[in-house]
Design a protein around this motif. Structure first.
Motif, PDB file in Angstrom:
ATOM      1  N   GLY A 150      -2.518   6.613   2.630  1.00  0.00           N
ATOM      2  CA  GLY A 150      -2.157   6.187   1.289  1.00  0.00           C
ATOM      3  C   GLY A 150      -2.708   4.845   0.895  1.00  0.00           C
ATOM      4  N   GLY A 151      -2.960   3.969   1.868  1.00  0.00           N
ATOM      5  CA  GLY A 151      -3.461   2.639   1.535  1.00  0.00           C
ATOM      6  C   GLY A 151      -4.959   2.578   1.335  1.00  0.00           C
ATOM      7  N   PHE A 152      -5.720   3.327   2.131  1.00  0.00           N
ATOM      8  CA  PHE A 152      -7.176   3.247   2.060  1.00  0.00           C
ATOM      9  C   PHE A 152      -7.793   4.360   1.230  1.00  0.00           C
ATOM     10  CE2 PHE A 152      -6.084   0.785   5.781  1.00  0.00           C
ATOM     11  CZ  PHE A 152      -6.927  -0.313   5.694  1.00  0.00           C
ATOM     12  N   GLY A 153      -7.201   5.556   1.286  1.00  0.00           N
ATOM     13  CA  GLY A 153      -7.744   6.659   0.496  1.00  0.00           C
ATOM     14  C   GLY A 153      -9.126   7.068   0.990  1.00  0.00           C
ATOM     15  N   GLY A 154      -9.878   7.754   0.133  1.00  0.00           N
ATOM     16  CA  GLY A 154     -11.247   8.143   0.457  1.00  0.00           C
ATOM     17  C   GLY A 154     -11.312   9.076   1.654  1.00  0.00           C
ATOM     18  N   TRP A 155     -12.350   8.862   2.478  1.00  0.00           N
ATOM     19  CA  TRP A 155     -12.548   9.746   3.621  1.00  0.00           C
ATOM     20  C   TRP A 155     -11.454   9.576   4.675  1.00  0.00           C
ATOM     21  CZ3 TRP A 155     -13.127   7.860   8.532  1.00  0.00           C
ATOM     22  CH2 TRP A 155     -13.418   6.494   8.657  1.00  0.00           C
ATOM     23  N   VAL A 156     -10.871   8.387   4.741  1.00  0.00           N
ATOM     24  CA  VAL A 156      -9.761   8.181   5.683  1.00  0.00           C
ATOM     25  C   VAL A 156      -8.589   9.088   5.320  1.00  0.00           C
ATOM     26  CG1 VAL A 156      -8.125   6.497   6.607  1.00  0.00           C
ATOM     27  CG2 VAL A 156     -10.486   5.803   6.110  1.00  0.00           C
ATOM     28  N   ASP A 157      -8.265   9.118   4.042  1.00  0.00           N
ATOM     29  CA  ASP A 157      -7.183   9.977   3.564  1.00  0.00           C
ATOM     30  C   ASP A 157      -7.502  11.440   3.830  1.00  0.00           C
ATOM     31  OD1 ASP A 157      -4.965  11.001   2.255  1.00  0.00           O
ATOM     32  OD2 ASP A 157      -5.821  10.755   0.262  1.00  0.00           O
ATOM     33  N   THR A 158      -8.726  11.837   3.573  1.00  0.00           N
ATOM     34  CA  THR A 158      -9.116  13.240   3.751  1.00  0.00           C
ATOM     35  C   THR A 158      -8.995  13.685   5.203  1.00  0.00           C
ATOM     36  OG1 THR A 158     -10.661  13.059   1.887  1.00  0.00           O
ATOM     37  CG2 THR A 158     -10.976  14.898   3.419  1.00  0.00           C
TER      38      THR A 158
END
Length: 326
Positions: free
Chosen positions: A148-156
């Motif tokens: 939730g904090g970084f989003g992008g590919w980390v979230d994926t």
């Protein structure tokens, strides 16, 4: 000729009297907090609503009694968890039941005091429930905060892993992990906690995504705060409400899962171990001759889970704006 003109300064017929002053409003004492205009916090309002909910009070009372019994088990229990003081009274065809002199809830097939075992079982269930929930909470918050904090590919990447874990039922995952880790109480704690990690992770990630569009986050970004600072100082603290509610409900699930693992023989210990699930495992061979051996620990499990569920559901309704009742 004098005209009968009333004296403008006369009040109630008394000439020359000054007009009565209007009553002054009472001065509010600065130290008087009975009529304070200060707003209350979200948690303050939630606890105020909880105090008006009979189900929340009932759940809190059950949990409090459960904790008291678990903490003071050495004082409340007449015998140890694995003691067999009534071994000489038990025969293959006769197991003394409720009301036996010296043993208010009877004996089990090993000669152990059922009353003492139920008390020690409360301590075991509390220990397993709290530690396993803490494992799931810490692991889930770590993954959820990253997603939730970084989003992008980390979230994926994190969410795809969480989706895979969520596709497996909690109990089945706990059984699989316990079977691999070994038959011990600590392995059961790790198994139950690991099964709860994906639930906490998805819940925290969803809550943080809702908070990212709030005005205070945009203001923090305008001030030049970094993503990590915004996540740890603003997003995470304001997203903990659903997590705390889920932790309360997860305690009820952990107590049931711990009993289930012990019932399946994956909770560690010996057959006479004072653990509610283990007591159910042994009692299934004596359902016709001594049904109280199954009913008593089953009732304890049900009441304990009910207490955590009632409090958790009431807390969820108190914190949810859509469920608030005026």
């Amino acid at each position: 000729m004098s005209a009968n003109v009333p004296d403008p300064t006369a009040i109630n017929g008394t000439p020359g009297s000054a007009p009565a002053a209007a009553p002054k409003p009472p001065v509010k004492d600065a130290g008087d907090t009975r009529h304070s205009d200060r707003g209350t916090s979200l948690w303050g309002e939630a606890f105020a609503r909880l105090r008006r909910k009979p189900m929340a009070i009932l759940g809190a009372v059950i949990i409090l009694l459960f904790i008291i019994v678990a903490v003071f088990a050495p004082i409340l229990a007449p015998y140890g968890g694995e003691d067999t003081p009534g071994m000489g009274l038990v025969t293959p065809t006769d197991i003394p039941g409720i009301g036996t002199p010296g043993y208010p809830l009877g004996l089990d097939n090993f000669g152990g005091d059922v009353y003492s075992k139920l008390i020690w079982g409360a301590r075991s269930s509390l220990l397993v429930g709290v530690i396993s929930t803490c494992i799931g909470l810490v692991g889930g918050m770590f993954l959820g905060a990253l997603a939730g904090g970084f989003g992008g590919w980390v979230d994926t990447v994190i969410m795809r892993i969480v989706d895979i874990l969520l596709s497996v039922p909690n109990l089945l995952m706990a059984v699989s992990i316990a079977a691999i880790a070994g038959q011990s109480q600590y392995a059961g704690m790790i198994a139950i906690g690991a099964a709860q990690i994906p639930v906490f992770a998805r819940l925290l990630r969803s809550s943080m995504l809702q908070q990212r569009g709030q005005d205070y986050v945009l203001a923090a970004q305008t001030l030049g705060l970094g993503r990590g600072k915004i996540t740890m100082s603003h997003l995470l603290p304001n997203s903990l409400g659903p997590i705390i509610v889920q932790a309360t409900l997860a305690l009820a699930t952990a107590v049931i899962d711990a009993a289930a693992l012990s019932f399946l023989g994956l909770g560690g210990g010996v057959p006479q171990t004072a653990e509610w699930g283990r007591m159910l495992t042994v009692a299934q061979n004596f359902l016709s001759s001594a049904p109280q051996l199954a009913f008593l620990p089953g009732i304890c499990i049900a009441i304990t889970a009910l207490g955590f569920t009632l409090l958790g559901e009431s807390l969820r309704e108190a914190l949810d704006p859509k469920s608030r009742k005026k």
